[in-house]
Structures are given as C-alpha cells and as structure tokens.
Scaffold this motif. Sequence first.
Motif, PDB file in Angstrom:
ATOM      1  N   ARG A 194      -8.140 -10.895 -61.509  1.00 18.38           N
ATOM      2  CA  ARG A 194      -8.139 -10.087 -62.502  1.00 18.38           C
ATOM      3  C   ARG A 194      -7.458 -10.612 -63.722  1.00 18.38           C
ATOM      4  O   ARG A 194      -6.670 -11.343 -63.556  1.00 18.38           O
ATOM      5  N   GLN A 231      -8.473  -4.196 -68.472  1.00 16.48           N
ATOM      6  CA  GLN A 231      -8.597  -4.903 -67.405  1.00 16.48           C
ATOM      7  C   GLN A 231     -10.070  -5.423 -66.964  1.00 16.48           C
ATOM      8  O   GLN A 231     -10.953  -4.607 -67.144  1.00 16.48           O
ATOM      9  N   ASP A 275     -12.016  -7.092 -64.256  1.00 23.14           N
ATOM     10  CA  ASP A 275     -12.254  -7.460 -62.782  1.00 23.14           C
ATOM     11  C   ASP A 275     -13.549  -6.619 -61.981  1.00 23.14           C
ATOM     12  O   ASP A 275     -14.225  -6.041 -62.719  1.00 23.14           O
TER      13      ASP A 275
END
Length: 239
Positions: A113, A147, A149
């Motif tokens: 990530r 983030q 991911d």
Amino acid sequence: MRILSAISILLIATGISSGQNKSKTSGFIDLNYYPVLTDVDQDTFLTVNALVNLPARLQYFSFTNIAGNDSRNPFSSNNQYYSEQNLRWQIEDDSPLDLTVQWNLRSGSENDRLRLGFRWRLDDTSRLKDFFDSLHLAYSINFHAIQFDHESPSVWQMEHVFRMTFPYWSDRLYLSGFVDHTINGEKPDGAPSAPIVLEAQLGCRLYQQLYAVAEYRINEYRRGDITNLALGLQYRIPW
C-alpha cells in the motif's frame, strides 16, 4: 531472499550517503534481534531501523520486521516480513509539520500500500516544546489520510511515535515505541472497531552502542494471543 536483499541494499546505500557528505546528512541504523518471544513464537524476531536526515528539510525513515513461522529454523526463507518506507518533508524551517509519503511492503501478493499524509511533531511545537522538554519526551503523530491499496478508500490511520529518556536516573535508559490506530480498516472477527498495533521498547545501554531491550507488543489483528513480550539485543550505528 527478496527482503534480505532489500535490507542489504538499504544498509549499503545509507552508509554511502553518510560517508559522502557528513556535513549535510546524519542518521542511524539499528539492528534488533529478539531470541526470546514469551507468548507468540511466530512474532517478529528481527527488526532493522534506518533514519537519514537529508538536505532540503527531507528525512528518510524505514523499518523492516521479519517474523518467524512454524518451522524450527528462525531464518527460514518462508518467514513473513513487513516493511515501511517513509519520506518526510518539513514544510518550513521552523515548522513542526511534515508532509509524508509511506510505502508498505508485506509478505504475500497484491497487498502492498501507499499512504499520503502529514506528521505533527508536538515536541517541536513552540507552545508545547517546554512541556515536552521537561518530560524528556519526543512525540509525534502521523496522519496517514489517503491510502491506495485493496481496501476501502475510507481507511486511514493515526501513527503515534514516542521516545523518552531518563537523565535524572541514568543516561543509559530509554523508552520508545509507536501506536498504529487504524480507522475503518479490515479486521478479524471479534476485533475492536478500530484495532491498534503497539510496541513499547525499554532499552538499557550495556557497552558503547550495544543495548539490552525488552519490547511489549499488542496486535489486535491477531486472533487469540494479542500480546507478546520480546527480549533481545540492539546494536546501533549512528553517524
């Protein structure tokens, strides 16, 4: 082998950086080996930390954890790993705020990530500095606000980092650690709504840069045993 090669490259590159321009860079590498894990044998037994203070208000910090598996060989090629690579940029010379980029690498496939955010160094904040200095405490919060991911875009994290010394007792002692507080993330059944990962390390310098360390850990992503106590040694290489 992949993660061990990455560690080797990191150690070499960091050493070259410090040797080429000592007037503009500083930092450290520390190696932590934990031969004693009291409650969870498959926990981290080796950690490598590295920090480099660079020109232009840039800072690089990374750590790599290597955890055991079910085999009797602690250095098996099947060990699990977790690593965080951080680049930070202080927005102004006297500012306690840094813009941050963090790259997470983990065992397995398609689970790395990238995080964007900012860090607030409370002990460098003008109105709080005297208070933290009186406690001999450095404390910061990194807000990983965005983030990228496989998880939901609503996931974010607060990362608390601290280091405390005890000069009124001994200059050999320190207490350091972190608390990762994840919001809206995936979690195992029965885990708290906002699970945390915590490590608090008490170190005592034995000789020069060799330390005895005891590390208390909490991992609320684990089922069953969420706490562990690790005992070991740390060797620190500053420049």
